[in-house]
Scaffold this motif. Structure first.
Motif: not given
Ligand code: NAD
Length: 320
Positions: A13, A16, A24, A99, A101, A151, A230, A234
């Motif tokens: 992630v 994060a 997340h 992920v 992000n 994202t 999150a 998921s």
């Protein structure tokens, strides 16, 4: 009801160390994933803040009984992006989930000359999301499995800030993320790789300064937590992910696909500007299927998803 789980799965992630990314990482770890918690520790406008926020989230995860390692590289640096994927493989043996992000908002306006903000947005939001995926791709192909959650932002649909400035390169980069995700989905399909993007809206340090002291800020603090993003996203990171190539609007417990649609429209092999003018209603789908997609137009017209969230009944009584 069976639980969506991530046992034996390894996730990276990015960004994060706080906000949505932290949520997340916690959500994936809580459901069994081993997580590389990446954060380059910068301000919203991309200035170094030199703290250890990635490690702080790792400590939270381990305190809760999960497994995680910290990574402090930048997704905008090709070597940094490659190293965070390699860290997942070295620490936990594989990489199943990315992920993407990490994000900044170094506001520039659409009419501005491309400058440092343009380079930062393209570097972090677009190149950053491409580079982590590129680094993970050979691993995902060889294991025949991968899940990618990129994202984007409702800013990609057209977004005016409260001060009246229209977003510039932030929105352009976030729009490109949707296109890139569709390409990843196509290229990944034969290899068990699924890629989707999210357009989140959640209270975070990126949003609060835009709406200080407003009822909207109160509303977002009450109803639009990062954990909602999150938990909704998921499913896209899981084995059970049902789709690939889609984009989802997520905020405050509401999750909805973003629809790309074109009506039957107007067609005439002898097309002229006059015929187009005189059949404008057909071009716009007004007599066609699109009239049923009112919420699609609403998504474009109301970039802030809280309007749609209120219509879905969450905090509907709050006057904004
Ligand atoms: N909060 C919202 O409502 C909202 C709306 C639309 C889109 N987004 C997007 O969601 C993502 C998360 O936003 P947030 O609100 O949690 O913001 P945030 O500022 O709280 O978190 C972003 C994190 O990314 C990290 N980061 C920035 N550049 C990095 C880089 N090059 N490499 C690694 N880490 C980096 C920052 O240090 C920060 O900790 C961003 O991509 C943002 O653009 C958020």
């Amino acid at each position: 009801m069976s639980k969506v789980r991530f046992d034996d799965r390894v996730a990276l992630v990015t960004g994060a160390g706080g906000g949505i990314g932290r949520a997340h990482a916690l959500a994936l770890a809580e459901r069994g994933a081993k997580v590389v918690v990446n954060d380059y520790a910068v301000s919203i406008t991309n200035i170094a803040e030199n703290d250890n926020r990635a490690q702080a989230v790792v400590d939270e995860i381990t305190a809760l009984g999960g497994e995680a390692v910290a990574n402090h590289g930048s997704v905008a640096d090709p070597e940094g992006a490659a190293a965070m994927v390699q860290q997942a493989v070295d620490s936990f043996g594989r990489i199943d989930v990315i992920v993407n992000n990490a994000g900044i908002n170094a506001s520039d306006a659409i009419q501005d000359e491309p400058g440092p903000a343009y380079a930062s947005h393209m570097g972090v939001h677009l190149e950053g999301q491409l580079m982590t995926v590129r680094a993970a791709w050979p691993h995902m192909v060889s294991q025949g499995y991968g899940r990618i959650v990129n994202t984007s932002s409702a800013g990609a649909l057209g977004f005016v800030q409260p001060d009246g400035t229209w977003f510039g390169s932030y929105a352009i980069a976030k729009g490109a993320v949707i296109a890139a995700t569709r390409q990843m989905a196509g290229a990944g399909a034969p290899h068990g790789i699924r890629a989707n993007s999210i357009l989140p809206l959640a209270i975070s340090r990126m949003v609060s300064p835009l709406i200080p002291g407003t009822p909207t800020l109160d509303y977002m603090e009450r109803f639009t937590g990062p954990e909602h993003i999150a938990l909704g996203a998921s499913i896209l990171a899981s084995e059970e992910c049902p789709v690939s190539g889609q984009a989802f609007s997520i905020s405050g417990g509401r999750m909805a696909v973003l629809v790309y649609a074109s009506p039957l429209g107007f067609s005439d092999a002898e097309i002229t500007p006059e015929k187009v003018r005189d059949n404008w209603g057909l071009v716009m789908g007004e007599q066609d299927e699109l009239h049923r997609l009112g919420n699609f137009y609403e998504a474009v017209d109301n970039a802030f998803e809280y309007t749609l969230l209120q219509r879905a009944g969450i905090g509907a009584e709050v006057q904004l």
